[in-house]
Design a protein around this motif. Structure first.
Motif, PDB file in Angstrom:
ATOM      1  N   MET A   1       0.842  -1.211   0.000  1.00 10.66           N
ATOM      2  CA  MET A   1       0.000   0.000   0.000  1.00 10.66           C
ATOM      3  C   MET A   1       0.874   1.257   0.000  1.00 10.66           C
ATOM      4  O   MET A   1       1.875   1.332   0.700  1.00 10.66           O
ATOM      5  N   VAL A   2       0.496   2.215  -0.806  1.00 10.78           N
ATOM      6  CA  VAL A   2       1.269   3.458  -0.875  1.00 10.78           C
ATOM      7  C   VAL A   2       0.793   4.397   0.225  1.00 10.78           C
ATOM      8  O   VAL A   2      -0.397   4.660   0.359  1.00 10.78           O
ATOM      9  N   SER A   3       1.763   4.878   0.992  1.00  9.37           N
ATOM     10  CA  SER A   3       1.398   5.770   2.089  1.00  9.37           C
ATOM     11  C   SER A   3       0.998   7.141   1.556  1.00  9.37           C
ATOM     12  O   SER A   3       1.552   7.634   0.589  1.00  9.37           O
ATOM     13  N   ASN A   4       0.032   7.740   2.218  1.00 14.60           N
ATOM     14  CA  ASN A   4      -0.486   9.024   1.795  1.00 14.60           C
ATOM     15  C   ASN A   4       0.094  10.174   2.608  1.00 14.60           C
ATOM     16  O   ASN A   4      -0.232  11.321   2.383  1.00 14.60           O
ATOM     17  N   SER A   5       0.950   9.829   3.592  1.00 14.52           N
ATOM     18  CA  SER A   5       1.477  10.915   4.419  1.00 14.52           C
ATOM     19  C   SER A   5       2.945  10.679   4.764  1.00 14.52           C
ATOM     20  O   SER A   5       3.428   9.546   4.781  1.00 14.52           O
ATOM     21  N   ILE A   6       3.634  11.785   4.996  1.00 14.60           N
ATOM     22  CA  ILE A   6       5.059  11.750   5.331  1.00 14.60           C
ATOM     23  C   ILE A   6       5.252  12.641   6.555  1.00 14.60           C
ATOM     24  O   ILE A   6       4.789  13.787   6.565  1.00 14.60           O
ATOM     25  N   LEU A   7       5.934  12.103   7.560  1.00  8.42           N
ATOM     26  CA  LEU A   7       6.221  12.903   8.753  1.00  8.42           C
ATOM     27  C   LEU A   7       7.713  13.189   8.820  1.00  8.42           C
ATOM     28  O   LEU A   7       8.534  12.265   8.877  1.00  8.42           O
ATOM     29  N   LEU A   8       8.057  14.482   8.792  1.00 11.90           N
ATOM     30  CA  LEU A   8       9.446  14.892   8.957  1.00 11.90           C
ATOM     31  C   LEU A   8       9.645  15.160  10.446  1.00 11.90           C
ATOM     32  O   LEU A   8       9.054  16.102  10.994  1.00 11.90           O
ATOM     33  N   LYS A   9      10.454  14.323  11.112  1.00 11.73           N
ATOM     34  CA  LYS A   9      10.612  14.422  12.570  1.00 11.73           C
ATOM     35  C   LYS A   9      11.827  15.259  12.932  1.00 11.73           C
ATOM     36  O   LYS A   9      12.933  15.014  12.449  1.00 11.73           O
ATOM     37  N   ASN A  10      11.594  16.259  13.772  1.00 10.14           N
ATOM     38  CA  ASN A  10      12.695  16.915  14.478  1.00 10.14           C
ATOM     39  C   ASN A  10      13.685  17.628  13.550  1.00 10.14           C
ATOM     40  O   ASN A  10      14.893  17.607  13.800  1.00 10.14           O
ATOM     41  N   GLY A  11      13.163  18.245  12.499  1.00 12.44           N
ATOM     42  CA  GLY A  11      14.048  18.975  11.581  1.00 12.44           C
ATOM     43  C   GLY A  11      14.172  20.444  11.950  1.00 12.44           C
ATOM     44  O   GLY A  11      13.459  20.947  12.825  1.00 12.44           O
ATOM     45  N   ILE A  12      15.090  21.127  11.291  1.00  8.69           N
ATOM     46  CA  ILE A  12      15.170  22.598  11.384  1.00  8.69           C
ATOM     47  C   ILE A  12      14.433  23.123  10.164  1.00  8.69           C
ATOM     48  O   ILE A  12      14.908  22.999   9.027  1.00  8.69           O
ATOM     49  N   ILE A  13      13.267  23.695  10.410  1.00 15.34           N
ATOM     50  CA  ILE A  13      12.387  24.084   9.301  1.00 15.34           C
ATOM     51  C   ILE A  13      12.519  25.589   9.046  1.00 15.34           C
ATOM     52  O   ILE A  13      12.433  26.390   9.980  1.00 15.34           O
ATOM     53  N   LEU A  14      12.727  25.939   7.791  1.00 14.38           N
ATOM     54  CA  LEU A  14      12.919  27.351   7.438  1.00 14.38           C
ATOM     55  C   LEU A  14      11.572  27.959   7.086  1.00 14.38           C
ATOM     56  O   LEU A  14      10.976  27.637   6.053  1.00 14.38           O
ATOM     57  N   VAL A  15      11.108  28.841   7.975  1.00 11.52           N
ATOM     58  CA  VAL A  15       9.763  29.393   7.825  1.00 11.52           C
ATOM     59  C   VAL A  15       9.840  30.885   7.508  1.00 11.52           C
ATOM     60  O   VAL A  15      10.494  31.654   8.204  1.00 11.52           O
ATOM     61  N   HIS A  16       9.170  31.279   6.424  1.00 15.93           N
ATOM     62  CA  HIS A  16       9.108  32.697   6.042  1.00 15.93           C
ATOM     63  C   HIS A  16       8.005  33.416   6.829  1.00 15.93           C
ATOM     64  O   HIS A  16       6.933  32.836   7.060  1.00 15.93           O
ATOM     65  N   ASP A  17       8.240  34.704   7.199  1.00 12.20           N
ATOM     66  CA  ASP A  17       7.130  35.512   7.697  1.00 12.20           C
ATOM     67  C   ASP A  17       6.605  36.393   6.560  1.00 12.20           C
ATOM     68  O   ASP A  17       7.074  36.296   5.414  1.00 12.20           O
ATOM     69  N   GLU A  18       5.655  37.276   6.892  1.00  8.03           N
ATOM     70  CA  GLU A  18       5.010  38.069   5.824  1.00  8.03           C
ATOM     71  C   GLU A  18       5.959  39.094   5.191  1.00  8.03           C
ATOM     72  O   GLU A  18       5.667  39.649   4.138  1.00  8.03           O
ATOM     73  N   HIS A  42       6.614  17.630  18.002  1.00  5.95           N
ATOM     74  CA  HIS A  42       6.038  16.365  18.476  1.00  5.95           C
ATOM     75  C   HIS A  42       4.672  16.034  17.878  1.00  5.95           C
ATOM     76  O   HIS A  42       3.670  15.958  18.583  1.00  5.95           O
ATOM     77  N   ILE A  43       4.623  15.901  16.575  1.00  2.00           N
ATOM     78  CA  ILE A  43       3.381  15.427  15.941  1.00  2.00           C
ATOM     79  C   ILE A  43       3.346  13.908  16.080  1.00  2.00           C
ATOM     80  O   ILE A  43       4.325  13.224  15.754  1.00  2.00           O
ATOM     81  N   ASP A  44       2.221  13.405  16.562  1.00  2.00           N
ATOM     82  CA  ASP A  44       2.081  11.954  16.733  1.00  2.00           C
ATOM     83  C   ASP A  44       1.352  11.401  15.513  1.00  2.00           C
ATOM     84  O   ASP A  44       0.184  11.715  15.296  1.00  2.00           O
ATOM     85  N   ALA A  45       2.058  10.604  14.742  1.00  5.56           N
ATOM     86  CA  ALA A  45       1.436  10.060  13.532  1.00  5.56           C
ATOM     87  C   ALA A  45       1.227   8.560  13.666  1.00  5.56           C
ATOM     88  O   ALA A  45       1.047   7.856  12.673  1.00  5.56           O
ATOM     89  N   SER A  46       1.217   8.056  14.914  1.00  4.22           N
ATOM     90  CA  SER A  46       1.168   6.600  15.091  1.00  4.22           C
ATOM     91  C   SER A  46      -0.141   6.004  14.575  1.00  4.22           C
ATOM     92  O   SER A  46      -0.198   4.838  14.209  1.00  4.22           O
ATOM     93  N   SER A  47      -1.182   6.832  14.491  1.00  5.61           N
ATOM     94  CA  SER A  47      -2.449   6.292  14.002  1.00  5.61           C
ATOM     95  C   SER A  47      -2.524   6.325  12.474  1.00  5.61           C
ATOM     96  O   SER A  47      -3.458   5.798  11.882  1.00  5.61           O
ATOM     97  N   LEU A  48      -1.566   6.985  11.857  1.00  9.77           N
ATOM     98  CA  LEU A  48      -1.581   7.102  10.400  1.00  9.77           C
ATOM     99  C   LEU A  48      -0.601   6.117   9.782  1.00  9.77           C
ATOM    100  O   LEU A  48       0.371   5.719  10.404  1.00  9.77           O
ATOM    101  N   ASP A  49      -0.875   5.741   8.537  1.00  9.36           N
ATOM    102  CA  ASP A  49       0.085   4.938   7.781  1.00  9.36           C
ATOM    103  C   ASP A  49       1.063   5.924   7.138  1.00  9.36           C
ATOM    104  O   ASP A  49       0.854   6.397   6.029  1.00  9.36           O
ATOM    105  N   THR A  50       2.105   6.232   7.880  1.00  8.28           N
ATOM    106  CA  THR A  50       2.951   7.373   7.509  1.00  8.28           C
ATOM    107  C   THR A  50       4.393   6.954   7.302  1.00  8.28           C
ATOM    108  O   THR A  50       4.930   6.160   8.068  1.00  8.28           O
TER     109      THR A  50
END
Ligand SMILES: [Zn+2]
Length: 487
Positions: A1-18, A42-50
Motif C-alpha cells: 500500500m502506498v502511504s499518503n502521508s510523510i512525517l518529517l521528525k525533528n528537523g530545522i524548518i525554514l519558515v518565512h514571515d510576511e 512532536h506530531i504523533d502520527a502513530s495512528s496514520l500509515d505514515t
C-alpha cells in the motif's frame, strides 16, 4: 500500500514571515497528500500509515523555483563553456533541430532530474524545441515522469529547413495552433503539477500577429507567457517592455528572462504591471548580456532566478543563487575601491538571495499562495539538506540559510519532495518511467542520454558552424561592426 502521508521528525524548518524574513524553527512537519498539513513540535502520527523521516540535524527548506530553463538541452552539456552568445546561437539554440522526438524525451527527462537532484521543485521551461509534432508531447510526458512541477512553455520554435546554408522555415508549422489549443485543453498534466505556458520570442512578426498570439494563449487559459529580453549589441537597443506596453500586452502573467540592461522606464513599467523577470547569472555573465538584474534596486521587487542552459552550467539553483549574490556584491564594492575607499557594509544578504530562489520565484510564476515557502496549507515541495556533511557541519547549526546559500552543494540535497511525493531519497534520485512507461533508474536514463548524444553529435559534425554563424547574424539583423576584439 502506498502511504499518503510523510512525517518529517525533528528537523530545522525554514519558515518565512510576511516580510520574507526567514526563521529556522525546530519542529516536526506532516505532509498529507500533496499538502503541508501540520507544523508543530512532536506530531504523533502513530495512528496514520505514515512514512517517517528522521530529520534530526537536517535542514528543511522550501523547494527551489527556477524561472528560466531550456530543459531539453541535456545532450548538449559541455559544449558551450567558452561560447559567446553569438557562438551559442547556431551551436546550441538551433541544434535542437537535430533532436528527434525520442531525443527530446531523454533530454527533457535528464534536465528535470538534474533539477530535482539539486533541490529544484518547480521550473519554468522555455521549451524552444518544437521541431516536430511529437516533440512537445514527448517533452511533457518526460516532465510528468520526472515528478517535477513545471510550466511547460510551448514555443513557436524557428524550424531549420536547411543547414547549408542555414535557413529557417518562414512560418510556424501547420500543427502549431491546433497543438497549442489541444495541449491547453488537456492541461494540467501529471496530477496538476505540469501546466502549459507560452514561450514566445517572435517579436519580429507584425503587431497584429503578436497581439493575436498573446490573446489566443490567454483565451486558452494559459497563465504564464515568457520571453527572452536582452538589450545590447547583439539583439539591439530597443525596449521589449515598451513594445509590450504599446501593444497592450504587459501584465502579471508576463515573465521576461534576463531583462539585461533594462531601462529605468522598463523597470517602472514592469513593476507597475506586476510583470516579472528571471535573471540567469551564469549565462548573463559569460555571454556578455550584462550584470544580472536580480539585485538592481528598481527591479529587485519583481526579480527571480533561473538556470537557463544546463548545457552551459549546472542545473541547480544553489549555483545561481551564489553567483547572483557575489557578483552583485562585487559590483556594489567596485566604485568604492575605484576611489580608494572601502564600503562599510556587505550590501546584499544571503537571505535576500535565498528568497530570489524560493518565494520570489513563486511570485514570478503567480503561485506564491501555493509554493515558495513552508506553511500549513501550502503544497509540499520540500528539500531536506544534510546538516552534518563536511560542507554543512557547524554552518547548519549556526545559520541554516547561510549553510544552504554559501556552503551546500547538490551532494548535501538528501531528500526532495514534490507535490507530497519523494523524488530523491538518501541522496539518490528515485526511479522514473521511461519512454514506454517502463520503470527506470537514473543509470539507465544516463545510458539513453549517452546514446542519444552520440546520434546528435554525428549530425552536428556535418554542419559548417562558421557559415551558420554568419547566417545567424544576417537572419537576426545583427550588425557586424558591433562584434569587436576590444571596447
Ligand atoms: Zn534562455
Amino acid at each position: 500500500m502506498v502511504s499518503n502521508s510523510i512525517l518529517l521528525k525533528n528537523g530545522i524548518i525554514l519558515v518565512h514571515d510576511e516580510n520574507d524574513h526567514i526563521t529556522p524553527i525546530k519542529s516536526d512537519l506532516l505532509v498529507v497528500g500533496n499538502t503541508i498539513a501540520d507544523i508543530r513540535p512532536h506530531i504523533d502520527a502513530s495512528s496514520l500509515d505514515t512514512i517517517i523521516l528522521d530529520c534530526t540535524r537536517k535542514l528543511v527548506s522550501p523547494g527551489f523555483i527556477d524561472t528560466h530553463h531550456h530543459v531539453w538541452q541535456t545532450q548538449l552539456k559541455g559544449r558551450h563553456a567558452n561560447d559567446t552568445l553569438l557562438d551559442y546561437m547556431p551551436r546550441g539554440n538551433s541544434t535542437g533541430a537535430l533532436y528527434n522526438a525520442d531525443d527530446v524525451f531523454w533530454g527533457e527527462l535528464g534536465g528535470c532530474l538534474e533539477a530535482i537532484d539539486g533541490g529544484t521543485t518547480m521550473l519554468v521551461d522555455h521549451a524552444h524545441i518544437t521541431h516536430g509534432p511529437l516533440h512537445a508531447p514527448n517533452a511533457i510526458s518526460a516532465t510528468v515522469s520526472s515528478g517535477i512541477r513545471s510550466v511547460y512553455g510551448y514555443c513557436d520554435t524557428p524550424n531549420v529547413t536547411s543547414w547549408d546554408p542555414l535557413t529557417f522555415a518562414p512560418s510556424t508549422p501547420d500543427y502549431f495552433d491546433s497543438q497549442l489549443a489541444d495541449l491547453a485543453k488537456q492541461q494540467p498534466f501529471g496530477d496538476g503539477r505540469v501546466q502549459l505556458g507560452l514561450a514566445f520570442d517572435s517579436f519580429f512578426l507584425p503587431k497584429e500577429m503578436v497581439i493575436e498570439r498573446f490573446e489566443k494563449a490567454r483565451s486558452l487559459g494559459i497563465k504564464l507567457i515568457t520571453s527572452h529580453y536582452v538589450r545590447g549589441a547583439v539583439f539591439g537597443p530597443h525596449s521589449l517592455v515598451e513594445l509590450l506596453e504599446a501593444y497592450g500586452l504587459l501584465g502579471p502573467d508576463i515573465l521576461l528572462s534576463h531583462a539585461s540592461n533594462a531601462t529605468t522606464n522598463d523597470a517602472v513599467l514592469l513593476t507597475s504591471a506586476n510583470a516579472h523577470v528571471a535573471a540567469t547569472p551564469n549565462t548573463e555573465l559569460q555571454m556578455a548580456h550584462g550584470f544580472p538584474v536580480s539585485f538592481r534596486d528598481d527591479l529587485h521587487a519583481v526579480a527571480s532566478l533561473g538556470v537557463d542552459c544546463q548545457s552551459t552550467n549546472p542545473g541547480d539553483m544553489l549555483t545561481q543563487m551564489r553567483l547572483a549574490l557575489q557578483v552583485a556584491r562585487g559590483a556594489y564594492n567596485q566604485p568604492f575601491i575605484d576611489v580608494g575607499k572601502n564600503p562599510n557594509v556587505v550590501k546584499h544578504t544571503v537571505e535576500s538571495v535565498f528568497n530570489l530562489g524560493t518565494i520570489k520565484g513563486a511570485r514570478a510564476v503567480g503561485m506564491a499562495s501555493h509554493i515558495g515557502s513552508i506553511a500549513v496549507g501550502k503544497l509540499a515541495d520540500l528539500v531536506i539538506f544534510d546538516g552534518e556533511s563536511p560542507a554543512m557541519v557547524c554552518a547548519a547549526e549556526h545559520d541554516p540559510v547561510t549553510a544552504i546559500v554559501m556552503h551546500a552543494s547538490v551532494r548535501d540535497v538528501e531528500t526532495v519532495i514534490v507535490d507530497g511525493k519523494i523524488r530523491k531519497s538518501g541522496g539518490k534520485l528515485l526511479a522514473v518511467q521511461g519512454l514506454n512507461g517502463e520503470k527506470m533508474e537514473w543509470n539507465t536514463v544516463a545510458e539513453k542520454l549517452i546514446e542519444s548524444r552520440v546520434r546528435i553529435e554525428a549530425e552536428y559534425r556535418k554542419i559548417d558552424m562558421k557559415s551558420a554563424t554568419v547566417r545567424i547574424m544576417d537572419i537576426f539583423q545583427m550588425r557586424p561592426e558591433n562584434f569587436v576584439d576590444s571596447p
